[in-house]
Design a protein around this motif. Structure first.
Motif, PDB file in Angstrom:
ATOM      1  N   PRO A 196       0.801  -1.233   0.000  1.00  0.00           N
ATOM      2  CA  PRO A 196       0.000   0.000   0.000  1.00  0.00           C
ATOM      3  C   PRO A 196       0.838   1.290   0.000  1.00  0.00           C
ATOM      4  CG  PRO A 196       0.159  -0.809   2.227  1.00  0.00           C
ATOM      5  CD  PRO A 196       0.906  -1.797   1.363  1.00  0.00           C
ATOM      6  N   TYR A 197       2.132   1.171  -0.262  1.00  0.00           N
ATOM      7  CA  TYR A 197       3.000   2.353  -0.310  1.00  0.00           C
ATOM      8  C   TYR A 197       3.020   2.942  -1.722  1.00  0.00           C
ATOM      9  CZ  TYR A 197       5.062   0.787   4.152  1.00  0.00           C
ATOM     10  OH  TYR A 197       5.264   0.411   5.459  1.00  0.00           O
ATOM     11  N   ASN A 198       3.357   4.213  -1.795  1.00  0.00           N
ATOM     12  CA  ASN A 198       3.754   4.862  -3.034  1.00  0.00           C
ATOM     13  C   ASN A 198       5.119   5.492  -2.804  1.00  0.00           C
ATOM     14  OD1 ASN A 198       1.634   4.754  -5.192  1.00  0.00           O
ATOM     15  ND2 ASN A 198       0.372   5.547  -3.519  1.00  0.00           N
ATOM     16  N   TYR A 199       5.917   5.517  -3.847  1.00  0.00           N
ATOM     17  CA  TYR A 199       7.211   6.197  -3.800  1.00  0.00           C
ATOM     18  C   TYR A 199       7.006   7.564  -4.440  1.00  0.00           C
ATOM     19  CZ  TYR A 199      12.358   6.482  -3.905  1.00  0.00           C
ATOM     20  OH  TYR A 199      13.681   6.833  -3.689  1.00  0.00           O
ATOM     21  N   LYS A 200       7.279   8.622  -3.677  1.00  0.00           N
ATOM     22  CA  LYS A 200       6.917   9.971  -4.096  1.00  0.00           C
ATOM     23  C   LYS A 200       8.156  10.827  -4.320  1.00  0.00           C
ATOM     24  CE  LYS A 200       2.567   9.673  -1.529  1.00  0.00           C
ATOM     25  NZ  LYS A 200       1.650  10.323  -0.548  1.00  0.00           N
ATOM     26  N   MET A 201       8.064  11.684  -5.319  1.00  0.00           N
ATOM     27  CA  MET A 201       9.173  12.568  -5.701  1.00  0.00           C
ATOM     28  C   MET A 201       8.738  14.018  -5.527  1.00  0.00           C
ATOM     29  SD  MET A 201      10.808  12.918  -9.514  1.00  0.00           S
ATOM     30  CE  MET A 201      12.146  14.039  -9.915  1.00  0.00           C
ATOM     31  N   LEU A 202       9.562  14.791  -4.846  1.00  0.00           N
ATOM     32  CA  LEU A 202       9.266  16.201  -4.592  1.00  0.00           C
ATOM     33  C   LEU A 202      10.491  17.030  -4.931  1.00  0.00           C
ATOM     34  CD1 LEU A 202       7.478  17.465  -1.345  1.00  0.00           C
ATOM     35  CD2 LEU A 202       9.193  18.813  -2.498  1.00  0.00           C
TER      36      LEU A 202
END
Length: 378
Positions: free
Chosen positions: A86-92
Motif C-alpha cells: 500500500p506504499y507509493n514512492y513519491k518525488m518532490l
C-alpha cells in the motif's frame, strides 16, 4: 532583563528548518512568538530532489512531482519487480517545497526571513553571530553540520554522493508507472555504486549514478557512467540533458546527540536526521519536527525520543560493513531486496519493525563481515 530579538532562531532555511517553521506556525501554542529563519541562500533554485515512500495520502501531496506504485531492483544476477502497495514512492522537487513553505510562512507577521550566514552560536549569551549581524534568542535550532564527522577511528563515515541528469528523449523510452530503485549492472570497480532511474513521462526521466563509499569521486566519473548506462543499458542514442543535480550526503554513526545543548538543538543533517544506512531524510525530518513540537509543549528535553538506540546500532553495523568491505554492496543489497518483501524493507528503514522482524532481515543479509562488524561495534 534584556529581551531577546526572537523567541526562536532557525539557522538554515532548508528541509529541516522550513518543516520545523511550518510546524511552529500551524500550532496555536506558539502564537505570538517571533521566529527568525536565517540562511545565506534565497533558495531560488531546484538544488535537490527528495524521494520517500508513504502509505496513502500525505502532508505534501499537493507538491508531489511524480509518484510510483511499482519499482525494480536489478543486479547482474537478478531482475526483481517490486509491487509497493500500500506504499507509493513519491518525488518532490526542492524548489516546489521552498516556494510553498515560504508563501505560507510569509503570511505570518511573527516569522522573519533573514539572508545571512551564521558563523557561530554562543549558547551562554544566546547569541548567533552572522556575517552581517548578530541575533539573540531564547533557543536556537541549528542545521549547520559539524565540521568534522570523523572524530575518531571508531566513527564510520560513508558518503552517498551522486550526480543526476534529467533527460528528455525524442522517442518514448520510459515506463512512467515504474521506477528503478537500484541497478548494479554498471558500477565502479570494487565499490557500492548503482544507477537510480525516476521516469516522469515516457520521454523524460531523472537518471542518477550513486555511490555509497568512503571516498568522493571526480565529477567526470559520474558523467562517464551516466553516458554508459544511457547508451548501453537504456539503448538511448538521442537525448537532451535539461537539468543536472549533484549531492553529497553523509551516512555516519557520528554521535550527533552530543552536539545538543540547553539552548541549541541541532536539526536536519546536523542532528543526525539522515537515516545512516540509507541516506533518506524527508520522512525522518517530518517525524522529528513533530516530536520536537510535542516535546516543547510537554516541557521536556527537546531531544526526547528523537533517537532509537536499537536502530542506531543496526546502522552502525551496516556502515562498518561498507567501510571495511565496500565491494560487498551489490551482493548485500541483492540479498536485501530478494529475501524480504518491499513492505518489510520499508518498515525496517522507517524503524517500525519489532525484534523478530529485525532478526529475519539480519539473517537475510548474512555475511561473515557482519559478524566481525557486530563485535566491532559492541
Amino acid at each position: 532583563m534584556i529581551v531577546p530579538d526572537y523567541y526562536y532562531v532557525i539557522v538554515g532555511g532548508g528541509l529541516a528548518g522550513l518543516q520545523l517553521a511550518l510546524r511552529l506556525q500551524e500550532d496555536l501554542f506558539f502564537k505570538g512568538k517571533k521566529i527568525a529563519i536565517i540562511d545565506p541562500s534565497d533558495k531560488a533554485e531546484n538544488d535537490k530532489t527528495w524521494c520517500f515512500w508513504e502509505k496513502g495520502s500525505g502532508d505534501w501531496d499537493a507538491l508531489i512531482h511524480q509518484k510510483w506504485s511499482k519499482a525494480r531492483f536489478i543486479s547482474e544476477n537478478v531482475q526483481k519487480k517490486l509491487d509497493l502497495q500500500p506504499y507509493n514512492y513519491k518525488m518532490l522537487r526542492s524548489l516546489d517545497f521552498y516556494k510553498d513553505a515560504s508563501e505560507k510562512l510569509e503570511k505570518t507577521s511573527e516569522i522573519y526571513f533573514i539572508t545571512d550566514e551564521i558563523l557561530k552560536i554562543d549558547p551562554v549569551t544566546r547569541t548567533a553571530i552572522g556575517k552581517n549581524n548578530t541575533y539573540t534568542a531564547t533557543h536556537f535550532f541549528d542545521s549547520r553540520p559539524p565540521q568534522n564527522l570523523k572524530i575518531s577511528n571508531k566513527i564510520n563515515l560513508i558518503f552517498q554522493h551522486f550526480k543526476g541528469w534529467s533527460i528528455k528523449t525524442e522517442d518514448a523510452f520510459f515506463e512512467p508507472s515504474e521506477f528503478t530503485m537500484m541497478d548494479y549492472r554498471i558500477r565502479h570497480e570494487d565499490s557500492t555504486s548503482f544507477i537510480y532511474v525516476l521516469p516522469i513521462t515516457a520521454t523524460k526521466a531523472l537518471v542518477e549514478f550513486t555511490f555509497f563509499t568512503p571516498f568522493i569521486s571526480e565529477k567526470d566519473i559520474y558523467d562517464e557512467y551516466l553516458e554508459k548506462y544511457i547508451s548501453e543499458i537504456l539503448k538511448i542514442k538521442k537525448y537532451q540533458v535539461e537539468e543536472t543535480e549533484y549531492g553529497v550526503i553523509p551516512m555516519t554513526d557520528y554521535p550527533f546527540q552530543k552536539d545538543h545543548s540547553k539552548h541549541v538543538t541541532k536539526i536536519g543533517t546536523a542532528g543526525g536526521w539522515v537515516k545512516a544506512s540509507s541516506g533518506y531524510s524527508f520522512k525522518n525530518t517530518e517525524k522529528k519536527t513533530k516530536q520536537i513540537i510535542e516535546n516543547i509543549k510537554k516541557g521536556v528535553n527537546l531531544t526526547t525520543d528523537l533517537y532509537d538506540k536499537k536502530f542506531q546500532f543496526y546502522d552502525k553495523i551496516f556502515l562498518d560493513v561498507l567501510s571495511k568491505r565496500n565491494d560487498l554492496g551489490a551482493q548485500l543489497f541483492e540479498k536485501f531486496y530478494t529475501k524480504n518483501s518491499i513492505q518489510e524493507i520499508f518498515r525496517f528503514l522507517d524503524e517500525e519493525t519489532g525484534l523478530s522482524e529485525d532478526i529475519k532481515i539480519m539473517f537475510s543479509l548474512y555475511h561473515p563481515q557482519f559478524v566481525k562488524s557486530f563485535f566491532n561495534k559492541l
